[in-house]
Design a protein around this motif. Sequence first.
Motif, PDB file in Angstrom:
ATOM      1  N   HIS A   1      -5.852   5.257   3.703  1.00 37.37           N
ATOM      2  CA  HIS A   1      -4.774   4.390   4.192  1.00 37.37           C
ATOM      3  C   HIS A   1      -3.938   5.063   5.279  1.00 37.37           C
ATOM      4  O   HIS A   1      -3.347   4.389   6.124  1.00 37.37           O
ATOM      5  CB  HIS A   1      -3.869   3.975   3.015  1.00 37.37           C
TER       6      HIS A   1
ATOM      7  N   LEU B   1      -8.579  -2.016  -2.009  1.00 33.67           N
ATOM      8  CA  LEU B   1      -8.017  -0.671  -1.929  1.00 33.67           C
ATOM      9  C   LEU B   1      -8.308   0.053  -3.232  1.00 33.67           C
ATOM     10  O   LEU B   1      -8.052  -0.469  -4.313  1.00 33.67           O
ATOM     11  CB  LEU B   1      -6.502  -0.740  -1.716  1.00 33.67           C
TER      12      LEU B   1
ATOM     13  N   ILE C   1      -3.729  -1.118   7.844  1.00 29.76           N
ATOM     14  CA  ILE C   1      -4.334  -2.130   6.997  1.00 29.76           C
ATOM     15  C   ILE C   1      -5.009  -3.224   7.818  1.00 29.76           C
ATOM     16  O   ILE C   1      -6.043  -3.757   7.427  1.00 29.76           O
ATOM     17  CB  ILE C   1      -3.295  -2.719   6.025  1.00 29.76           C
TER      18      ILE C   1
ATOM     19  N   VAL D   1       0.831  -1.209   0.000  1.00 30.18           N
ATOM     20  CA  VAL D   1       0.000   0.000   0.000  1.00 30.18           C
ATOM     21  C   VAL D   1       0.866   1.259   0.000  1.00 30.18           C
ATOM     22  O   VAL D   1       0.573   2.236  -0.683  1.00 30.18           O
ATOM     23  CB  VAL D   1      -0.960  -0.011   1.214  1.00 30.18           C
TER      24      VAL D   1
ATOM     25  N   TYR E   1      -9.417   2.269   1.608  1.00 30.51           N
ATOM     26  CA  TYR E   1      -9.827   0.882   1.812  1.00 30.51           C
ATOM     27  C   TYR E   1     -11.349   0.783   1.641  1.00 30.51           C
ATOM     28  O   TYR E   1     -12.096   1.706   1.983  1.00 30.51           O
ATOM     29  CB  TYR E   1      -9.446   0.406   3.206  1.00 30.51           C
TER      30      TYR E   1
END
Length: 410
Positions: free
Chosen positions: A60, A33, A65, A10, A42
């Motif tokens: 994010h 994502l 996460i 990410v 997300y």
Amino acid sequence: MQQKLTKAFVEKIGFEQSGQIFYRDSELKGFGLRVGRTAKVYFAEAKLDGKTVRKSIARHNVMTIDEARNEARKILTEISTGKNPFDVERARKAIKVTVQEVLNEYISSRVNLKTSTIQDYRNTFKTYLGDWLNKTLRDISKDMVEMRFRKIGENSPAQANKVMRNFRAVYNYAMIKYEDSNGDSIFKTNPVNRISQLRMWYRVNRRVTYIKPYNLAPWYEAVMNLSNDLIAPNRETIRDYLLFVLFTGLRRREATALTWNRVDFKDRTFTVIETKNHTDHTLPLTDFLYDMLAVRKANAVNQYVFPNEFGTGMLNEPKKQIQRVVQESGVSFSLHDLRRTFITIAESLDISAYALKRLLNHKMTNDVTAGYIITDVERLRTPMQKITDFILIQVGQKQSASVTPLQRIA
């Protein structure tokens, strides 16, 4: 694009030059994502009733996460049980909305509401439902509505009916405004329905009071005694206002809202634009009204024919001076009684039904014949003058036509 979503991945991927791209987690189906030009967000998605439901979770850089994946599991579990996450969110917002917020939204949505109607709604809610304004709409129960209705009705049955009808209208708006994804209302039942179900609405007879002909003289004398002084510098404006309402049959607000640009001294007419039926209302000026307004125009202080004592706006309802006239004349009356007096006099003079409705600006939608009659304002000048003459005769300001008795023939 299927991809195992990790913190490193990410952080590594860059933003898109245009549009957006979706990366779907290969480990947790439904978690993903979305990457655009300025944000990485997300989301959770799944099928519900054959349609894809996609719910954003967080950016994010706001949520890790692992936190986002856990939140996705909750959302996916809700969807698997048939719950739409957007419905849950809408319901959460609806639960928090206050009576004041819904009232504001209701007023904003009704683009055709007159200023006076808006003010009336706000005053009604503030005066009679003030302690409800900061409560959530959902907290207003049937019992609360019934108790408040009964309490207001102890002093004024008509006001109790009005308050709850206004509240019912606002609540009905919320029932339409706040819906789930299936179009079903989040607010299921209007609590004011209890009043109808229990047949509690008060039977309020329409007022039929007016100033009888023999009371016009003392009433007129008391009105004419209103004169300006240091304590009340606006009495003469109120004097003219009361006479204007009596001699025209206008509603209270229609007269106070009249502005000079709506008075045509050349054509000897005036036009009211903010009317109850939303139709402009033009009437002729009789000699009595013309002379009154000519004097007022020469001393005008603002755009309103009848300004308030500060000269900053239109005249407010002159309750104190009305009471003064009542005490001095012994004639009890309200502003709407003056309109009823005008109507009663017009009917007694055998003015045609069409002219009468036109004088009062009543709609004639149910009368087929009326649709073919075009009543010019000049055709109202004679009946308007007849009404004026009748009033002036009653108050001693005009002599009635003299009648010479016939000589007996020998």
